[in-house]
Design a protein around this motif. Sequence first.
Motif: not given
Length: 201
Positions: A82-99, A101-111
Amino acid sequence: MLLLKPGLRLYKTALDRAAQEALLGELRAILCDAPLFRPKMPRTGKEFSVRMSNCGPLGWVSDLSGYRYQPHHPETGQPWPPMPESVLRLWRDFAESPVEPDACLINYYDETARMGPHQDRDETDFSAPILSLSLGLSCRFRFGGESRRDPSATIRLDSGDVLVFGGPARKMFHGVDRILPGTSTLLTPTGRINLTLRRAE
Ligand code: MD6
Ligand code: FE
């Protein structure tokens, strides 16, 4: 908030160091359940330099048969954590969207990893924005217009920065030119994590 162009908003240090560390702890637990995998390009099978995982009901994957969202991990076959509550909070605080999110992609970059210019267009509904959070090493992020040939510019994204792509910027080309070594002590081993929260369906 910095309006980089219509629809493209940058919030510098949206998360402070303590909040970044707390979220990183939650991401580590997610990556234990849903390990990073190395996606392949459709048709050619060439491997991405970025490794990926997901959380939330749907996750973005790429393999020989194409790009898509699916409810399970491509290697373990398990549902995404599941998406952590802290991630959903980011969306609520910054996305300015009424819907929500149903997906959270995690990208990892080495140098040495990078992400070539692309548009995000595997979602059903482009009216919802995409919210991106950067953690760890800074990067040089490139953004342009809706055509690959449009002029582009770069900005530096640092740990804790949130970028929201919405409205007229939702389908703009963008990518990560390079990771900037030595710019953060957040991750061990070093690298950059980028979360993108989306409404896929
Ligand atoms: C990255 N970001 O920052 C790659 N896509 O590692 C993306 O590809 C991206 O930042 C859609 C919306 C925002 C993004
Ligand atoms: Fe993208």
